[in-house]
Design a protein around this motif. Structure first.
Motif, PDB file in Angstrom:
ATOM      1  N   MET A 156       0.856  -1.184   0.000  1.00 35.27           N
ATOM      2  CA  MET A 156       0.000   0.000   0.000  1.00 35.27           C
ATOM      3  C   MET A 156       0.886   1.226   0.000  1.00 35.27           C
ATOM      4  O   MET A 156       1.816   1.336   0.807  1.00 35.27           O
ATOM      5  N   VAL A 157       0.615   2.149  -0.924  1.00 38.59           N
ATOM      6  CA  VAL A 157       1.452   3.339  -1.069  1.00 38.59           C
ATOM      7  C   VAL A 157       0.589   4.593  -0.903  1.00 38.59           C
ATOM      8  O   VAL A 157      -0.333   4.834  -1.694  1.00 38.59           O
ATOM      9  N   ASN A 158       0.886   5.359   0.110  1.00 37.46           N
ATOM     10  CA  ASN A 158       0.187   6.634   0.380  1.00 37.46           C
ATOM     11  C   ASN A 158      -1.336   6.513   0.298  1.00 37.46           C
ATOM     12  O   ASN A 158      -2.001   7.318  -0.341  1.00 37.46           O
ATOM     13  N   ASN A 183      -2.658   8.371   4.862  1.00 37.19           N
ATOM     14  CA  ASN A 183      -1.321   8.144   4.329  1.00 37.19           C
ATOM     15  C   ASN A 183      -0.696   6.829   4.807  1.00 37.19           C
ATOM     16  O   ASN A 183       0.343   6.820   5.457  1.00 37.19           O
ATOM     17  N   ILE A 184      -1.371   5.739   4.458  1.00 35.73           N
ATOM     18  CA  ILE A 184      -0.891   4.425   4.873  1.00 35.73           C
ATOM     19  C   ILE A 184       0.163   3.918   3.885  1.00 35.73           C
ATOM     20  O   ILE A 184      -0.079   3.886   2.674  1.00 35.73           O
ATOM     21  N   ASN A 185       1.319   3.539   4.418  1.00 32.41           N
ATOM     22  CA  ASN A 185       2.338   2.857   3.620  1.00 32.41           C
ATOM     23  C   ASN A 185       2.660   1.549   4.315  1.00 32.41           C
ATOM     24  O   ASN A 185       3.015   1.548   5.494  1.00 32.41           O
ATOM     25  N   GLY A 219      -6.750   6.195  12.120  1.00 35.27           N
ATOM     26  CA  GLY A 219      -6.456   6.079  10.694  1.00 35.27           C
ATOM     27  C   GLY A 219      -4.983   6.004  10.347  1.00 35.27           C
ATOM     28  O   GLY A 219      -4.627   5.998   9.173  1.00 35.27           O
ATOM     29  N   GLU A 220      -4.121   5.951  11.364  1.00 37.71           N
ATOM     30  CA  GLU A 220      -2.690   5.907  11.078  1.00 37.71           C
ATOM     31  C   GLU A 220      -2.068   4.652  11.672  1.00 37.71           C
ATOM     32  O   GLU A 220      -2.545   4.135  12.685  1.00 37.71           O
ATOM     33  N   ILE A 221      -0.956   4.211  11.059  1.00 43.11           N
ATOM     34  CA  ILE A 221      -0.172   3.153  11.673  1.00 43.11           C
ATOM     35  C   ILE A 221       0.743   3.837  12.677  1.00 43.11           C
ATOM     36  O   ILE A 221       1.649   4.589  12.312  1.00 43.11           O
ATOM     37  N   VAL A 222       0.465   3.606  13.957  1.00 37.99           N
ATOM     38  CA  VAL A 222       1.189   4.307  14.999  1.00 37.99           C
ATOM     39  C   VAL A 222       2.508   3.598  15.289  1.00 37.99           C
ATOM     40  O   VAL A 222       3.545   4.229  15.504  1.00 37.99           O
TER      41      VAL A 222
END
Lengths: 246, 241
Positions: free
Chosen positions: B4-6, B19-21, B212-215
Protein backbone atom coordinates in the motif's frame (compact mmCIF):
# COMPACT_ATOMS: atom_id res chain seq x y z
CA UNK A 1 -84.68 -5.23 -9.61
CA UNK A 2 -85.11 -8.68 -11.16
CA UNK A 3 -88.62 -7.83 -12.37
CA UNK A 4 -89.31 -7.94 -16.06
CA UNK A 5 -88.39 -4.24 -16.40
CA UNK A 6 -85.49 -4.09 -13.90
CA UNK A 7 -81.80 -3.85 -14.83
CA UNK A 8 -81.29 -7.55 -14.07
CA UNK A 9 -84.43 -8.88 -15.69
CA UNK A 10 -84.29 -12.59 -16.51
CA UNK A 11 -84.65 -12.16 -20.25
CA UNK A 12 -81.52 -10.00 -20.25
CA UNK A 13 -79.58 -12.85 -18.67
CA UNK A 14 -81.00 -15.22 -21.25
CA UNK A 15 -79.78 -12.93 -24.01
CA UNK A 16 -76.33 -12.87 -22.45
CA UNK A 17 -76.08 -16.63 -22.09
CA UNK A 18 -77.18 -17.01 -25.70
CA UNK A 19 -74.21 -14.85 -26.68
CA UNK A 20 -71.78 -16.58 -24.30
CA UNK A 21 -69.22 -17.14 -27.04
CA UNK A 22 -68.71 -13.40 -27.40
CA UNK A 23 -67.84 -13.19 -23.74
CA UNK A 24 -65.64 -16.26 -23.94
CA UNK A 25 -63.69 -14.58 -26.74
CA UNK A 26 -63.27 -11.46 -24.63
CA UNK A 27 -62.08 -13.61 -21.75
CA UNK A 28 -59.55 -15.40 -23.95
CA UNK A 29 -58.34 -12.10 -25.39
CA UNK A 30 -57.83 -10.66 -21.92
CA UNK A 31 -55.86 -13.77 -20.97
CA UNK A 32 -53.56 -13.40 -23.97
CA UNK A 33 -52.92 -9.71 -23.34
CA UNK A 34 -52.45 -10.25 -19.61
CA UNK A 35 -49.95 -13.10 -20.01
CA UNK A 36 -47.92 -11.30 -22.67
CA UNK A 37 -47.96 -8.05 -20.70
CA UNK A 38 -46.92 -9.92 -17.56
CA UNK A 39 -43.97 -11.48 -19.38
CA UNK A 40 -42.88 -8.04 -20.59
CA UNK A 41 -43.42 -6.48 -17.16
CA UNK A 42 -41.33 -9.20 -15.50
CA UNK A 43 -38.52 -8.72 -17.98
CA UNK A 44 -38.50 -4.94 -17.52
CA UNK A 45 -39.03 -5.16 -13.77
CA UNK A 46 -36.25 -7.65 -13.04
CA UNK A 47 -33.70 -5.87 -15.22
CA UNK A 48 -34.54 -2.40 -13.87
CA UNK A 49 -34.81 -3.71 -10.30
CA UNK A 50 -31.30 -5.14 -10.52
CA UNK A 51 -30.03 -2.02 -12.30
CA UNK A 52 -31.42 0.23 -9.57
CA UNK A 53 -29.20 -1.50 -6.98
CA UNK A 54 -26.13 -1.74 -9.20
CA UNK A 55 -24.25 1.32 -7.90
CA UNK A 56 -23.71 2.25 -11.55
CA UNK A 57 -25.01 5.81 -11.65
CA UNK A 58 -26.42 5.98 -15.23
CA UNK A 59 -28.24 2.66 -14.76
CA UNK A 60 -29.66 3.73 -11.42
CA UNK A 61 -30.76 7.07 -12.85
CA UNK A 62 -32.42 5.50 -15.87
CA UNK A 63 -34.25 3.02 -13.69
CA UNK A 64 -35.37 5.80 -11.30
CA UNK A 65 -36.70 8.00 -14.11
CA UNK A 66 -38.51 5.09 -15.73
CA UNK A 67 -40.17 4.06 -12.47
CA UNK A 68 -41.19 7.58 -11.48
CA UNK A 69 -42.57 8.34 -14.93
CA UNK A 70 -44.72 5.24 -15.21
CA UNK A 71 -45.85 5.22 -11.59
CA UNK A 72 -46.89 8.86 -11.57
CA UNK A 73 -48.84 9.16 -14.81
CA UNK A 74 -52.15 7.41 -15.37
CA UNK A 75 -52.08 4.21 -17.39
CA UNK A 76 -55.02 5.57 -19.38
CA UNK A 77 -52.95 8.50 -20.68
CA UNK A 78 -50.08 6.16 -21.57
CA UNK A 79 -52.48 4.00 -23.56
CA UNK A 80 -53.97 7.06 -25.28
CA UNK A 81 -50.48 8.20 -26.16
CA UNK A 82 -49.63 4.86 -27.77
CA UNK A 83 -52.97 4.83 -29.60
CA UNK A 84 -53.38 8.48 -30.62
CA UNK A 85 -49.91 9.96 -30.28
CA UNK A 86 -47.57 7.46 -31.92
CA UNK A 87 -49.38 7.46 -35.29
CA UNK A 88 -48.20 11.10 -35.67
CA UNK A 89 -44.65 9.74 -35.54
CA UNK A 90 -45.61 7.24 -38.22
CA UNK A 91 -45.86 4.33 -35.77
CA UNK A 92 -49.20 2.56 -35.90
CA UNK A 93 -49.50 -0.35 -33.53
CA UNK A 94 -52.31 -2.86 -33.32
CA UNK A 95 -54.61 -2.54 -30.34
CA UNK A 96 -53.32 -5.84 -28.98
CA UNK A 97 -49.70 -4.67 -29.21
CA UNK A 98 -50.63 -1.41 -27.49
CA UNK A 99 -52.29 -3.39 -24.73
CA UNK A 100 -49.26 -5.61 -24.19
CA UNK A 101 -46.69 -2.80 -24.41
CA UNK A 102 -48.74 -0.26 -22.47
CA UNK A 103 -49.77 -2.49 -19.59
CA UNK A 104 -46.41 -4.31 -19.62
CA UNK A 105 -44.33 -1.14 -19.39
CA UNK A 106 -46.62 0.33 -16.73
CA UNK A 107 -46.41 -2.71 -14.46
CA UNK A 108 -42.72 -3.14 -15.26
CA UNK A 109 -42.20 -0.01 -13.16
CA UNK A 110 -44.06 -1.49 -10.21
CA UNK A 111 -42.28 -4.83 -10.50
CA UNK A 112 -38.93 -3.00 -10.64
CA UNK A 113 -39.77 -1.51 -7.24
CA UNK A 114 -40.79 -4.90 -5.87
CA UNK A 115 -37.49 -6.42 -7.07
CA UNK A 116 -35.50 -3.45 -5.76
CA UNK A 117 -36.94 -3.71 -2.26
CA UNK A 118 -36.49 -7.50 -2.32
CA UNK A 119 -32.81 -7.12 -3.15
CA UNK A 120 -32.54 -4.41 -0.50
CA UNK A 121 -33.88 -6.79 2.14
CA UNK A 122 -30.91 -9.13 1.72
CA UNK A 123 -28.08 -8.31 4.12
CA UNK A 124 -25.26 -6.22 2.63
CA UNK A 125 -22.74 -8.83 3.82
CA UNK A 126 -24.06 -11.30 1.25
CA UNK A 127 -23.00 -9.11 -1.66
CA UNK A 128 -19.67 -8.41 0.02
CA UNK A 129 -19.05 -12.11 0.56
CA UNK A 130 -19.84 -12.74 -3.09
CA UNK A 131 -17.54 -9.92 -4.23
CA UNK A 132 -14.77 -11.19 -1.96
CA UNK A 133 -14.95 -14.52 -3.77
CA UNK A 134 -14.56 -12.88 -7.15
CA UNK A 135 -18.19 -12.88 -8.27
CA UNK A 136 -19.21 -10.02 -10.56
CA UNK A 137 -22.32 -7.99 -9.71
CA UNK A 138 -24.54 -9.91 -12.14
CA UNK A 139 -23.19 -13.31 -11.03
CA UNK A 140 -23.74 -12.35 -7.39
CA UNK A 141 -27.32 -11.37 -8.23
CA UNK A 142 -28.18 -14.58 -10.05
CA UNK A 143 -26.41 -17.04 -7.74
CA UNK A 144 -26.66 -15.43 -4.33
CA UNK A 145 -28.94 -12.41 -3.96
CA UNK A 146 -31.98 -13.17 -6.15
CA UNK A 147 -32.42 -16.79 -4.97
CA UNK A 148 -32.64 -15.42 -1.43
CA UNK A 149 -34.82 -12.45 -2.38
CA UNK A 150 -37.20 -14.70 -4.32
CA UNK A 151 -39.34 -15.70 -1.34
CA UNK A 152 -39.68 -12.06 -0.29
CA UNK A 153 -40.40 -10.82 -3.82
CA UNK A 154 -42.99 -13.44 -4.73
CA UNK A 155 -46.04 -12.26 -2.70
CA UNK A 156 -45.99 -8.60 -3.86
CA UNK A 157 -45.16 -9.84 -7.34
CA UNK A 158 -48.28 -11.98 -7.41
CA UNK A 159 -50.34 -8.97 -6.33
CA UNK A 160 -48.82 -7.08 -9.25
CA UNK A 161 -50.07 -9.82 -11.56
CA UNK A 162 -53.56 -9.33 -10.10
CA UNK A 163 -53.41 -5.57 -10.68
CA UNK A 164 -52.08 -6.14 -14.17
CA UNK A 165 -54.98 -8.40 -15.10
CA UNK A 166 -57.48 -5.84 -13.84
CA UNK A 167 -55.68 -3.02 -15.63
CA UNK A 168 -55.98 -4.74 -19.01
CA UNK A 169 -59.55 -3.43 -18.81
CA UNK A 170 -58.30 -0.01 -19.94
CA UNK A 171 -58.09 -1.53 -23.40
CA UNK A 172 -61.85 -1.06 -23.58
CA UNK A 173 -61.30 2.65 -24.23
CA UNK A 174 -59.41 1.89 -27.44
CA UNK A 175 -61.76 -0.91 -28.51
CA UNK A 176 -59.51 -3.72 -27.40
CA UNK A 177 -61.85 -6.74 -27.67
CA UNK A 178 -61.10 -7.65 -24.06
CA UNK A 179 -63.65 -8.62 -21.40
CA UNK A 180 -64.46 -5.02 -20.55
CA UNK A 181 -64.91 -3.88 -24.12
CA UNK A 182 -67.01 -6.95 -24.89
CA UNK A 183 -69.32 -6.14 -22.00
CA UNK A 184 -69.49 -2.51 -23.01
CA UNK A 185 -70.16 -3.04 -26.70
CA UNK A 186 -72.54 -5.96 -26.21
CA UNK A 187 -74.64 -4.04 -23.71
CA UNK A 188 -74.60 -0.73 -25.54
CA UNK A 189 -76.33 -2.34 -28.51
CA UNK A 190 -79.13 -3.84 -26.40
CA UNK A 191 -78.84 -1.74 -23.21
CA UNK A 192 -78.65 -4.90 -21.03
CA UNK A 193 -75.94 -3.28 -18.89
CA UNK A 194 -76.76 -5.09 -15.64
CA UNK A 195 -75.88 -8.70 -16.52
CA UNK A 196 -73.06 -7.63 -18.85
CA UNK A 197 -71.04 -5.84 -16.20
CA UNK A 198 -71.80 -8.42 -13.52
CA UNK A 199 -70.46 -11.16 -15.77
CA UNK A 200 -67.44 -9.04 -16.76
CA UNK A 201 -66.66 -8.47 -13.09
CA UNK A 202 -67.08 -12.14 -12.38
CA UNK A 203 -64.67 -13.10 -15.15
CA UNK A 204 -61.98 -10.80 -13.71
CA UNK A 205 -62.69 -12.25 -10.27
CA UNK A 206 -62.19 -15.81 -11.53
CA UNK A 207 -58.74 -14.82 -12.76
CA UNK A 208 -57.69 -12.63 -9.86
CA UNK A 209 -59.06 -14.30 -6.76
CA UNK A 210 -56.91 -17.47 -6.93
CA UNK A 211 -53.83 -15.31 -7.53
CA UNK A 212 -54.61 -12.97 -4.64
CA UNK A 213 -55.16 -16.01 -2.48
CA UNK A 214 -51.83 -17.44 -3.57
CA UNK A 215 -50.16 -14.13 -2.71
CA UNK A 216 -51.62 -14.31 0.77
CA UNK A 217 -50.37 -17.86 1.32
CA UNK A 218 -46.90 -16.99 0.01
CA UNK A 219 -46.81 -14.03 2.37
CA UNK A 220 -47.74 -16.20 5.35
CA UNK A 221 -44.83 -18.39 4.38
CA UNK A 222 -42.42 -15.44 4.33
CA UNK A 223 -43.67 -14.25 7.72
CA UNK A 224 -42.99 -17.69 9.15
CA UNK A 225 -39.31 -17.38 8.14
CA UNK A 226 -36.77 -16.24 10.72
CA UNK A 227 -36.09 -12.51 10.79
CA UNK A 228 -32.63 -12.81 9.22
CA UNK A 229 -34.24 -14.37 6.14
CA UNK A 230 -36.71 -11.48 5.83
CA UNK A 231 -39.54 -12.98 7.91
CA UNK A 232 -41.09 -11.75 11.12
CA UNK A 233 -40.41 -14.73 13.30
CA UNK A 234 -37.88 -13.99 16.01
CA UNK A 235 -34.70 -15.98 16.56
CA UNK A 236 -36.08 -17.17 19.86
CA UNK A 237 -39.24 -18.56 18.33
CA UNK A 238 -37.16 -20.42 15.77
CA UNK A 239 -35.01 -22.00 18.45
CA UNK A 240 -38.15 -23.09 20.26
CA UNK A 241 -39.27 -24.91 17.15
CA UNK A 242 -35.91 -26.64 16.83
CA UNK A 243 -36.05 -27.78 20.43
CA UNK A 244 -39.58 -29.04 19.93
CA UNK A 245 -38.55 -31.10 16.93
CA UNK A 246 -35.50 -32.73 18.40
CA UNK B 1 2.46 -9.82 -1.59
CA UNK B 2 0.49 -6.71 -0.62
CA UNK B 3 1.81 -3.19 -0.94
CA UNK B 4 0.00 0.00 0.00
CA UNK B 5 1.45 3.34 -1.07
CA UNK B 6 0.19 6.63 0.38
CA UNK B 7 -3.31 5.27 0.83
CA UNK B 8 -6.00 7.63 2.11
CA UNK B 9 -9.63 6.83 2.74
CA UNK B 10 -12.23 9.43 3.58
CA UNK B 11 -15.86 8.86 4.51
CA UNK B 12 -17.25 12.34 4.05
CA UNK B 13 -15.30 14.46 6.51
CA UNK B 14 -13.99 11.47 8.42
CA UNK B 15 -10.48 10.27 7.62
CA UNK B 16 -10.59 6.51 8.07
CA UNK B 17 -7.07 6.04 6.69
CA UNK B 18 -4.31 8.64 6.58
CA UNK B 19 -1.32 8.14 4.33
CA UNK B 20 -0.89 4.42 4.87
CA UNK B 21 2.34 2.86 3.62
CA UNK B 22 2.59 -0.83 4.22
CA UNK B 23 4.30 -3.81 2.66
CA UNK B 24 3.41 -7.39 3.49
CA UNK B 25 5.68 -10.13 2.22
CA UNK B 26 4.61 -13.55 0.97
CA UNK B 27 3.85 -15.95 3.79
CA UNK B 28 3.89 -13.22 6.42
CA UNK B 29 1.41 -13.37 9.31
CA UNK B 30 0.41 -9.79 10.03
CA UNK B 31 -1.86 -8.90 12.93
CA UNK B 32 -3.57 -5.51 13.01
CA UNK B 33 -4.70 -4.18 16.37
CA UNK B 34 -6.14 -0.90 17.58
CA UNK B 35 -9.19 0.66 19.22
CA UNK B 36 -12.51 0.54 17.44
CA UNK B 37 -12.83 3.23 14.82
CA UNK B 38 -9.06 3.28 14.31
CA UNK B 39 -9.40 2.27 10.65
CA UNK B 40 -8.16 -1.31 10.89
CA UNK B 41 -11.26 -2.81 9.24
CA UNK B 42 -11.10 -0.17 6.51
CA UNK B 43 -7.45 -1.06 5.99
CA UNK B 44 -8.09 -4.76 5.49
CA UNK B 45 -11.19 -4.11 3.35
CA UNK B 46 -9.09 -1.92 1.06
CA UNK B 47 -6.76 -4.88 0.47
CA UNK B 48 -9.39 -6.66 -1.63
CA UNK B 49 -11.09 -3.50 -2.81
CA UNK B 50 -14.32 -3.94 -0.86
CA UNK B 51 -13.48 -0.40 0.15
CA UNK B 52 -12.13 1.95 -2.50
CA UNK B 53 -9.34 4.17 -1.23
CA UNK B 54 -9.80 7.89 -1.82
CA UNK B 55 -6.21 8.14 -3.05
CA UNK B 56 -3.04 6.12 -3.15
CA UNK B 57 -2.06 2.82 -4.72
CA UNK B 58 -2.59 -0.76 -3.60
CA UNK B 59 -0.79 -3.71 -5.16
CA UNK B 60 -1.89 -7.28 -4.51
CA UNK B 61 0.26 -10.11 -5.82
CA UNK B 62 1.91 -7.68 -8.22
CA UNK B 63 -1.32 -6.26 -9.65
CA UNK B 64 -2.36 -2.68 -8.93
CA UNK B 65 -6.01 -2.99 -7.88
CA UNK B 66 -6.40 0.77 -7.64
CA UNK B 67 -5.58 1.14 -11.35
CA UNK B 68 -8.30 2.05 -13.83
CA UNK B 69 -10.14 -1.10 -14.95
CA UNK B 70 -7.99 -3.31 -12.76
CA UNK B 71 -9.00 -7.01 -12.78
CA UNK B 72 -10.42 -6.70 -9.26
CA UNK B 73 -12.61 -9.82 -9.40
CA UNK B 74 -9.56 -11.84 -10.47
CA UNK B 75 -7.39 -10.47 -7.66
CA UNK B 76 -10.08 -11.15 -5.08
CA UNK B 77 -9.92 -14.85 -5.91
CA UNK B 78 -6.38 -14.94 -4.60
CA UNK B 79 -7.14 -12.75 -1.56
CA UNK B 80 -9.96 -14.50 0.30
CA UNK B 81 -11.78 -12.81 3.13
CA UNK B 82 -13.30 -14.03 6.38
CA UNK B 83 -15.87 -11.63 7.82
CA UNK B 84 -16.87 -10.77 11.36
CA UNK B 85 -20.46 -11.80 10.64
CA UNK B 86 -19.49 -14.98 8.68
CA UNK B 87 -21.67 -14.06 5.67
CA UNK B 88 -22.27 -17.64 4.64
CA UNK B 89 -24.89 -18.08 1.92
CA UNK B 90 -27.97 -19.15 3.92
CA UNK B 91 -29.77 -20.73 0.95
CA UNK B 92 -26.88 -23.11 0.26
CA UNK B 93 -25.65 -26.10 2.23
CA UNK B 94 -22.23 -26.00 3.84
CA UNK B 95 -20.74 -27.98 0.96
CA UNK B 96 -22.39 -25.71 -1.62
CA UNK B 97 -21.06 -22.68 0.25
CA UNK B 98 -17.58 -24.05 -0.31
CA UNK B 99 -18.02 -25.05 -3.94
CA UNK B 100 -20.18 -22.26 -5.40
CA UNK B 101 -17.40 -19.78 -6.18
CA UNK B 102 -14.81 -22.39 -7.27
CA UNK B 103 -17.35 -23.77 -9.76
CA UNK B 104 -18.96 -20.54 -10.97
CA UNK B 105 -16.03 -18.14 -10.71
CA UNK B 106 -12.95 -20.32 -11.18
CA UNK B 107 -14.59 -22.85 -13.51
CA UNK B 108 -13.45 -25.88 -11.53
CA UNK B 109 -15.21 -29.21 -12.09
CA UNK B 110 -17.93 -29.85 -9.52
CA UNK B 111 -16.46 -33.17 -8.43
CA UNK B 112 -13.02 -31.72 -7.97
CA UNK B 113 -14.38 -28.71 -6.06
CA UNK B 114 -16.31 -31.02 -3.76
CA UNK B 115 -13.29 -33.19 -3.10
CA UNK B 116 -11.15 -30.25 -2.05
CA UNK B 117 -14.09 -28.82 -0.10
CA UNK B 118 -14.35 -32.01 1.95
CA UNK B 119 -10.62 -31.84 2.58
CA UNK B 120 -10.93 -28.32 4.00
CA UNK B 121 -14.05 -29.23 5.98
CA UNK B 122 -12.02 -32.01 7.55
CA UNK B 123 -9.33 -29.50 8.36
CA UNK B 124 -11.82 -27.31 10.27
CA UNK B 125 -13.40 -30.41 11.79
CA UNK B 126 -16.83 -30.15 10.18
CA UNK B 127 -17.11 -32.93 7.60
CA UNK B 128 -20.25 -34.23 9.27
CA UNK B 129 -21.98 -30.86 8.67
CA UNK B 130 -21.38 -30.84 4.91
CA UNK B 131 -25.05 -31.23 4.05
CA UNK B 132 -26.46 -28.97 6.76
CA UNK B 133 -27.53 -25.38 6.18
CA UNK B 134 -25.65 -22.55 7.90
CA UNK B 135 -28.64 -21.73 10.14
CA UNK B 136 -28.31 -25.20 11.69
CA UNK B 137 -24.76 -24.45 12.86
CA UNK B 138 -23.44 -22.56 15.88
CA UNK B 139 -21.59 -19.29 15.36
CA UNK B 140 -18.22 -20.92 15.87
CA UNK B 141 -19.05 -23.65 13.39
CA UNK B 142 -20.28 -21.09 10.85
CA UNK B 143 -17.04 -19.17 11.10
CA UNK B 144 -15.03 -22.36 10.63
CA UNK B 145 -17.10 -23.06 7.52
CA UNK B 146 -16.35 -19.52 6.35
CA UNK B 147 -12.63 -20.21 6.76
CA UNK B 148 -12.97 -23.46 4.81
CA UNK B 149 -14.92 -21.56 2.13
CA UNK B 150 -12.07 -19.06 1.87
CA UNK B 151 -9.50 -21.86 1.66
CA UNK B 152 -11.37 -23.68 -1.10
CA UNK B 153 -10.59 -20.74 -3.39
CA UNK B 154 -6.91 -21.77 -2.96
CA UNK B 155 -5.95 -18.18 -2.16
CA UNK B 156 -2.45 -16.84 -1.67
CA UNK B 157 -3.70 -14.39 0.93
CA UNK B 158 -6.40 -14.74 3.53
CA UNK B 159 -7.83 -11.64 5.19
CA UNK B 160 -9.55 -11.96 8.56
CA UNK B 161 -11.74 -9.03 9.58
CA UNK B 162 -12.34 -9.48 13.33
CA UNK B 163 -13.24 -13.16 12.86
CA UNK B 164 -14.06 -13.81 16.52
CA UNK B 165 -15.72 -10.54 17.51
CA UNK B 166 -19.27 -11.74 16.82
CA UNK B 167 -18.83 -15.02 18.67
CA UNK B 168 -19.91 -16.11 22.11
CA UNK B 169 -16.83 -16.47 24.35
CA UNK B 170 -16.95 -20.27 24.46
CA UNK B 171 -16.76 -20.45 20.67
CA UNK B 172 -13.81 -18.15 20.18
CA UNK B 173 -11.14 -20.74 20.88
CA UNK B 174 -12.34 -23.26 18.29
CA UNK B 175 -11.99 -20.60 15.59
CA UNK B 176 -8.62 -19.41 16.86
CA UNK B 177 -7.38 -23.00 16.90
CA UNK B 178 -8.19 -23.32 13.21
CA UNK B 179 -6.41 -20.06 12.50
CA UNK B 180 -3.34 -21.11 14.47
CA UNK B 181 -3.28 -24.34 12.47
CA UNK B 182 -3.51 -22.33 9.29
CA UNK B 183 -0.59 -20.11 10.31
CA UNK B 184 1.73 -23.13 9.99
CA UNK B 185 1.10 -22.98 6.23
CA UNK B 186 2.85 -20.83 3.72
CA UNK B 187 -0.22 -18.67 3.15
CA UNK B 188 -0.10 -14.91 3.76
CA UNK B 189 -2.42 -13.94 6.62
CA UNK B 190 -3.66 -10.52 7.62
CA UNK B 191 -5.73 -10.60 10.80
CA UNK B 192 -7.63 -7.75 12.42
CA UNK B 193 -8.32 -8.90 15.96
CA UNK B 194 -8.56 -8.07 19.63
CA UNK B 195 -7.21 -11.49 20.62
CA UNK B 196 -3.80 -10.59 22.02
CA UNK B 197 -2.92 -14.18 22.89
CA UNK B 198 -3.39 -15.12 19.26
CA UNK B 199 -1.35 -12.13 18.11
CA UNK B 200 1.50 -13.08 20.40
CA UNK B 201 1.44 -16.70 19.28
CA UNK B 202 1.06 -16.29 15.52
CA UNK B 203 2.16 -12.85 14.35
CA UNK B 204 5.43 -12.24 12.52
CA UNK B 205 4.60 -8.57 12.85
CA UNK B 206 1.96 -6.56 14.66
CA UNK B 207 0.80 -3.14 13.58
CA UNK B 208 -1.05 -0.83 15.91
CA UNK B 209 -3.46 1.64 14.37
CA UNK B 210 -5.13 4.67 15.85
CA UNK B 211 -7.15 7.43 14.17
CA UNK B 212 -6.46 6.08 10.69
CA UNK B 213 -2.69 5.91 11.08
CA UNK B 214 -0.17 3.15 11.67
CA UNK B 215 1.19 4.31 15.00
CA UNK B 216 3.64 1.52 15.65
CA UNK B 217 4.75 -1.78 14.21
CA UNK B 218 7.08 -4.54 15.29
CA UNK B 219 7.46 -8.12 16.41
CA UNK B 220 5.22 -9.47 19.20
CA UNK B 221 8.18 -9.37 21.61
CA UNK B 222 8.76 -5.70 20.90
CA UNK B 223 5.08 -4.98 21.18
CA UNK B 224 4.20 -6.65 24.40
CA UNK B 225 7.41 -5.99 26.30
CA UNK B 226 8.65 -2.68 25.02
CA UNK B 227 6.23 -0.57 23.00
CA UNK B 228 7.62 2.86 22.17
CA UNK B 229 4.53 4.97 21.55
CA UNK B 230 2.43 6.35 24.39
CA UNK B 231 -0.75 5.58 22.47
CA UNK B 232 0.26 1.94 22.08
CA UNK B 233 1.06 1.69 25.77
CA UNK B 234 -2.29 3.20 26.69
CA UNK B 235 -4.17 0.80 24.39
CA UNK B 236 -2.30 -2.26 25.60
CA UNK B 237 -2.76 -1.29 29.25
CA UNK B 238 -6.51 -1.22 28.66
CA UNK B 239 -6.71 -4.45 26.75
CA UNK B 240 -4.19 -6.55 28.70
CA UNK B 241 -5.64 -6.02 32.16
Amino acid sequence: MFSSTGPFAWFKWQALFADWQIFAQGFAYTLVVAFSALALALLIGIILGIASCSNIKPLELFSRIYVEFFQNTPLLIQIFFLYNGLPYAGIVLSVTTIGIIGVGMYHGAYIAEVVRSGIGSIAKGQLEAAYSQGFTYWQAMTHIILPQAKTIILPPLTMQAVNLIKNTSVLAVISGADIMFTAKSWSSSNIYYGPAYVVAGLLYFILCYPLANLAKRLEDKVNALPAEAGGKKSRLAKQDVTVGNS
Amino acid sequence: MIKMVNVDKQFGKLWALKNINLEISAGEKLVVIGPSGSGKSTLIRCMNYLEKPTSGQIFVDGIEITAHKAPVAKVRQSAAMVFQSFNLYPHKTVLENLTLAPIKVQGIEKKQAEESAMKYLERVGLTEKAHNYPSQLSGGQQQRVAIARALNMHPKIILFDEPTSALDPEMIQEVLDVMVGLSKDNITMVVVTHEMGFARQVADRIIFMDEGEIVEQGTPEHFFSNPSSERTKLFLSKILR
